[in-house]
Design a protein around this motif. Structure first.
Motif, PDB file in Angstrom:
ATOM      1  N   ALA A  25       0.828  -1.207   0.000  1.00  0.00           N
ATOM      2  CA  ALA A  25       0.000   0.000   0.000  1.00  0.00           C
ATOM      3  C   ALA A  25       0.859   1.253   0.000  1.00  0.00           C
ATOM      4  O   ALA A  25       0.558   2.235  -0.696  1.00  0.00           O
ATOM      5  CB  ALA A  25      -0.932  -0.013   1.213  1.00  0.00           C
ATOM      6  N   PHE A  26       1.955   1.239   0.761  1.00  0.00           N
ATOM      7  CA  PHE A  26       2.853   2.392   0.837  1.00  0.00           C
ATOM      8  C   PHE A  26       3.449   2.709  -0.529  1.00  0.00           C
ATOM      9  O   PHE A  26       3.471   3.863  -0.969  1.00  0.00           O
ATOM     10  CB  PHE A  26       3.956   2.108   1.853  1.00  0.00           C
ATOM     11  N   LEU A  27       3.928   1.675  -1.219  1.00  0.00           N
ATOM     12  CA  LEU A  27       4.577   1.873  -2.507  1.00  0.00           C
ATOM     13  C   LEU A  27       3.582   2.373  -3.555  1.00  0.00           C
ATOM     14  O   LEU A  27       3.854   3.342  -4.282  1.00  0.00           O
ATOM     15  CB  LEU A  27       5.217   0.562  -2.969  1.00  0.00           C
ATOM     16  N   LEU A  28       2.406   1.741  -3.628  1.00  0.00           N
ATOM     17  CA  LEU A  28       1.410   2.151  -4.622  1.00  0.00           C
ATOM     18  C   LEU A  28       0.861   3.537  -4.323  1.00  0.00           C
ATOM     19  O   LEU A  28       0.551   4.299  -5.243  1.00  0.00           O
ATOM     20  CB  LEU A  28       0.281   1.125  -4.676  1.00  0.00           C
ATOM     21  N   ALA A  29       0.735   3.885  -3.041  1.00  0.00           N
ATOM     22  CA  ALA A  29       0.253   5.223  -2.684  1.00  0.00           C
ATOM     23  C   ALA A  29       1.223   6.291  -3.185  1.00  0.00           C
ATOM     24  O   ALA A  29       0.806   7.377  -3.612  1.00  0.00           O
ATOM     25  CB  ALA A  29       0.068   5.336  -1.174  1.00  0.00           C
ATOM     26  N   LEU A  50      -3.488   2.383 -21.518  1.00  0.00           N
ATOM     27  CA  LEU A  50      -2.676   3.169 -20.599  1.00  0.00           C
ATOM     28  C   LEU A  50      -3.565   3.809 -19.546  1.00  0.00           C
ATOM     29  O   LEU A  50      -4.669   4.285 -19.858  1.00  0.00           O
ATOM     30  CB  LEU A  50      -1.896   4.246 -21.354  1.00  0.00           C
ATOM     31  N   THR A  51      -3.085   3.803 -18.315  1.00  0.00           N
ATOM     32  CA  THR A  51      -3.878   4.334 -17.222  1.00  0.00           C
ATOM     33  C   THR A  51      -2.985   5.100 -16.254  1.00  0.00           C
ATOM     34  O   THR A  51      -1.758   5.134 -16.406  1.00  0.00           O
ATOM     35  CB  THR A  51      -4.610   3.203 -16.481  1.00  0.00           C
ATOM     36  N   THR A  52      -3.611   5.706 -15.263  1.00  0.00           N
ATOM     37  CA  THR A  52      -2.901   6.419 -14.209  1.00  0.00           C
ATOM     38  C   THR A  52      -3.404   5.917 -12.863  1.00  0.00           C
ATOM     39  O   THR A  52      -4.620   5.770 -12.669  1.00  0.00           O
ATOM     40  CB  THR A  52      -3.157   7.946 -14.304  1.00  0.00           C
ATOM     41  N   LEU A  53      -2.487   5.610 -11.950  1.00  0.00           N
ATOM     42  CA  LEU A  53      -2.906   5.225 -10.601  1.00  0.00           C
ATOM     43  C   LEU A  53      -3.415   6.465  -9.889  1.00  0.00           C
ATOM     44  O   LEU A  53      -2.742   7.503  -9.867  1.00  0.00           O
ATOM     45  CB  LEU A  53      -1.744   4.598  -9.845  1.00  0.00           C
ATOM     46  N   LEU A  54      -4.592   6.383  -9.294  1.00  0.00           N
ATOM     47  CA  LEU A  54      -5.244   7.551  -8.714  1.00  0.00           C
ATOM     48  C   LEU A  54      -5.221   7.581  -7.190  1.00  0.00           C
ATOM     49  O   LEU A  54      -4.975   8.623  -6.586  1.00  0.00           O
ATOM     50  CB  LEU A  54      -6.705   7.629  -9.190  1.00  0.00           C
ATOM     51  N   GLU A  55      -5.465   6.429  -6.559  1.00  0.00           N
ATOM     52  CA  GLU A  55      -5.561   6.445  -5.098  1.00  0.00           C
ATOM     53  C   GLU A  55      -5.469   5.031  -4.541  1.00  0.00           C
ATOM     54  O   GLU A  55      -5.979   4.075  -5.151  1.00  0.00           O
ATOM     55  CB  GLU A  55      -6.896   7.078  -4.653  1.00  0.00           C
ATOM     56  N   VAL A  56      -4.829   4.902  -3.398  1.00  0.00           N
ATOM     57  CA  VAL A  56      -4.848   3.664  -2.630  1.00  0.00           C
ATOM     58  C   VAL A  56      -5.800   3.854  -1.461  1.00  0.00           C
ATOM     59  O   VAL A  56      -5.653   4.789  -0.668  1.00  0.00           O
ATOM     60  CB  VAL A  56      -3.448   3.297  -2.114  1.00  0.00           C
ATOM     61  N   GLN A  57      -6.792   3.001  -1.362  1.00  0.00           N
ATOM     62  CA  GLN A  57      -7.745   3.026  -0.253  1.00  0.00           C
ATOM     63  C   GLN A  57      -7.415   1.842   0.649  1.00  0.00           C
ATOM     64  O   GLN A  57      -7.985   0.762   0.525  1.00  0.00           O
ATOM     65  CB  GLN A  57      -9.179   2.968  -0.785  1.00  0.00           C
ATOM     66  N   ALA A  58      -6.449   2.065   1.537  1.00  0.00           N
ATOM     67  CA  ALA A  58      -5.920   0.973   2.351  1.00  0.00           C
ATOM     68  C   ALA A  58      -6.992   0.356   3.238  1.00  0.00           C
ATOM     69  O   ALA A  58      -6.975  -0.853   3.496  1.00  0.00           O
ATOM     70  CB  ALA A  58      -4.751   1.484   3.187  1.00  0.00           C
ATOM     71  N   LYS A  60     -10.007  -0.139   2.571  1.00  0.00           N
ATOM     72  CA  LYS A  60     -10.831  -1.032   1.751  1.00  0.00           C
ATOM     73  C   LYS A  60      -9.990  -2.072   1.024  1.00  0.00           C
ATOM     74  O   LYS A  60     -10.544  -2.942   0.336  1.00  0.00           O
ATOM     75  CB  LYS A  60     -11.640  -0.221   0.730  1.00  0.00           C
ATOM     76  N   GLY A  61      -8.666  -1.947   1.151  1.00  0.00           N
ATOM     77  CA  GLY A  61      -7.773  -2.898   0.501  1.00  0.00           C
ATOM     78  C   GLY A  61      -7.842  -2.852  -1.004  1.00  0.00           C
ATOM     79  O   GLY A  61      -7.765  -3.886  -1.674  1.00  0.00           O
ATOM     80  N   ARG A  62      -7.950  -1.622  -1.570  1.00  0.00           N
ATOM     81  CA  ARG A  62      -8.082  -1.559  -3.016  1.00  0.00           C
ATOM     82  C   ARG A  62      -7.313  -0.380  -3.608  1.00  0.00           C
ATOM     83  O   ARG A  62      -6.999   0.594  -2.924  1.00  0.00           O
ATOM     84  CB  ARG A  62      -9.543  -1.505  -3.436  1.00  0.00           C
ATOM     85  N   LEU A  63      -7.057  -0.506  -4.913  1.00  0.00           N
ATOM     86  CA  LEU A  63      -6.352   0.496  -5.704  1.00  0.00           C
ATOM     87  C   LEU A  63      -7.303   1.045  -6.755  1.00  0.00           C
ATOM     88  O   LEU A  63      -7.961   0.287  -7.462  1.00  0.00           O
ATOM     89  CB  LEU A  63      -5.141  -0.142  -6.394  1.00  0.00           C
ATOM     90  N   ALA A 111     -14.010   5.620 -12.871  1.00  0.00           N
ATOM     91  CA  ALA A 111     -12.711   4.982 -12.630  1.00  0.00           C
ATOM     92  C   ALA A 111     -12.954   3.504 -12.366  1.00  0.00           C
ATOM     93  O   ALA A 111     -14.092   3.021 -12.368  1.00  0.00           O
ATOM     94  CB  ALA A 111     -12.002   5.636 -11.449  1.00  0.00           C
ATOM     95  N   PHE A 112     -11.851   2.779 -12.146  1.00  0.00           N
ATOM     96  CA  PHE A 112     -11.919   1.366 -11.794  1.00  0.00           C
ATOM     97  C   PHE A 112     -11.185   1.135 -10.481  1.00  0.00           C
ATOM     98  O   PHE A 112     -10.276   1.897 -10.120  1.00  0.00           O
ATOM     99  CB  PHE A 112     -11.296   0.489 -12.880  1.00  0.00           C
ATOM    100  N   ALA A 113     -11.557   0.081  -9.791  1.00  0.00           N
ATOM    101  CA  ALA A 113     -10.882  -0.303  -8.553  1.00  0.00           C
ATOM    102  C   ALA A 113     -10.581  -1.795  -8.594  1.00  0.00           C
ATOM    103  O   ALA A 113     -11.384  -2.589  -9.106  1.00  0.00           O
ATOM    104  CB  ALA A 113     -11.740   0.021  -7.334  1.00  0.00           C
ATOM    105  N   VAL A 114      -9.412  -2.166  -8.074  1.00  0.00           N
ATOM    106  CA  VAL A 114      -9.018  -3.567  -7.944  1.00  0.00           C
ATOM    107  C   VAL A 114      -8.489  -3.787  -6.533  1.00  0.00           C
ATOM    108  O   VAL A 114      -8.083  -2.837  -5.849  1.00  0.00           O
ATOM    109  CB  VAL A 114      -7.928  -3.965  -8.970  1.00  0.00           C
ATOM    110  N   ALA A 115      -8.483  -5.040  -6.097  1.00  0.00           N
ATOM    111  CA  ALA A 115      -7.898  -5.361  -4.794  1.00  0.00           C
ATOM    112  C   ALA A 115      -6.402  -5.103  -4.839  1.00  0.00           C
ATOM    113  O   ALA A 115      -5.755  -5.281  -5.879  1.00  0.00           O
ATOM    114  CB  ALA A 115      -8.173  -6.821  -4.440  1.00  0.00           C
ATOM    115  N   LEU A 116      -5.834  -4.667  -3.721  1.00  0.00           N
ATOM    116  CA  LEU A 116      -4.392  -4.473  -3.660  1.00  0.00           C
ATOM    117  C   LEU A 116      -3.691  -5.812  -3.927  1.00  0.00           C
ATOM    118  O   LEU A 116      -4.127  -6.850  -3.425  1.00  0.00           O
ATOM    119  CB  LEU A 116      -3.977  -3.943  -2.292  1.00  0.00           C
ATOM    120  N   PRO A 117      -2.617  -5.811  -4.700  1.00  0.00           N
ATOM    121  CA  PRO A 117      -1.916  -7.076  -4.999  1.00  0.00           C
ATOM    122  C   PRO A 117      -1.228  -7.633  -3.759  1.00  0.00           C
ATOM    123  O   PRO A 117      -0.938  -6.898  -2.807  1.00  0.00           O
ATOM    124  CB  PRO A 117      -0.893  -6.661  -6.058  1.00  0.00           C
TER     125      PRO A 117
END
Length: 247
Positions: A25-29, A50-58, A60-63, A111-117
């Motif tokens: 979560a720290f790295l993706l944030a 191509l996309t842009t990372l927008l937010e980590v919602q720790a 909720k465990g998602r990106l 936007a889209f959301a996925v679970a944190l890897p």
């Protein structure tokens, strides 16, 4: 897809793997804060955009990441069971995979959301030759944790740029980006200690040969003098020479 995105787990050196909920979560944030661009692959690698990372919602465990400008791509990505991301933030290849993408909103837009890897592969540039240190007469690092506790950790590997150390558990307060001042260790046969500050760049859990769970922590040297760098280079050359003599 590029070769980096096709690597199997068996081909990936574990020291390139960032794992654990908090480090991931720290790295993706950090990538989201700087709006890093990534390619997102889906439909068994047949489709991408191509996309842009927008937010980590720790919590909720998602990106959260930006959607495509193509309605068809946006329709197809939610039908895929697996989504893979690849990028080069700071010139360093980064790769991670996760599960299904779900539609969401971010700052009023689609936007889209996925679970944190579970883990991220960060293929750090190897700017310095690195060796594993001898197990006989090992190097020992002395440092102070952020809470003031004295740390005494065995060094696993060393380069002019930094060291990897082993610990039975992650010391309290030691985390990605934390800098520890007044670290020191002694090179065998060298009467003078090397003093420096070190920044935590990565860590991961592993199982030792005896079955014990351990943590390996990657530390970057911040302020070594040219003389100290030369001392480390001479030590590395000496260890390599002795190993070749045993072959």
């Amino acid at each position: 897809m590029t070769q980096n995105y096709q690597m199997t787990d068996a081909e990936i050196d574990e020291r390139f793997r960032v794992s654990g909920a908090k480090p991931v979560a720290f790295l993706l944030a950090g990538y989201a804060k700087t709006r890093e661009a990534f390619s997102v692959h889906f439909n068994h690698g047949e489709d991408m955009f191509l996309t842009t990372l927008l937010e980590v919602q720790a919590d909720k465990g998602r990106l959260v990441f930006d959607c495509s400008g193509s309605a068809e791509s946006n329709r197809r990505i939610v039908l895929s069971d697996k989504v893979t991301f690849g990028g080069h933030p700071g010139g360093v290849p980064v790769h991670f995979s996760t599960g299904k993408a779900a539609e969401t909103t971010f700052e009023g837009g689609k936007a889209f959301a996925v679970a944190l890897p579970e883990f991220i592969i960060r293929l750090q540039r190897r700017e310095h030759f690195r060796i594993e240190t001898p197990r006989v007469n090992p190097l020992v690092l002395f440092a102070r944790a952020p809470n003031g506790v004295l740390l005494k950790l065995q060094v696993h590997d060393i380069s002019v740029g930094g060291i990897g150390v082993d610990a039975p558990e992650l010391p309290e307060g030691v985390d990605l980006g934390v800098t520890m001042p007044n670290c020191h260790f002694t090179l065998p046969g060298d009467p003078k200690d090397l003093f420096f500050s070190a920044t935590v760049r990565n860590y991961h859990e592993y199982e030792s040969r005896t079955g014990q769970r351990m943590v390996r922590i990657g530390l970057q040297f911040n302020d070594l003098s040219n003389g100290d760098e030369n001392r480390i280079q001479r030590y590395i050359a000496k260890v390599e020479r002795e190993r070749h003599e045993l072959i």
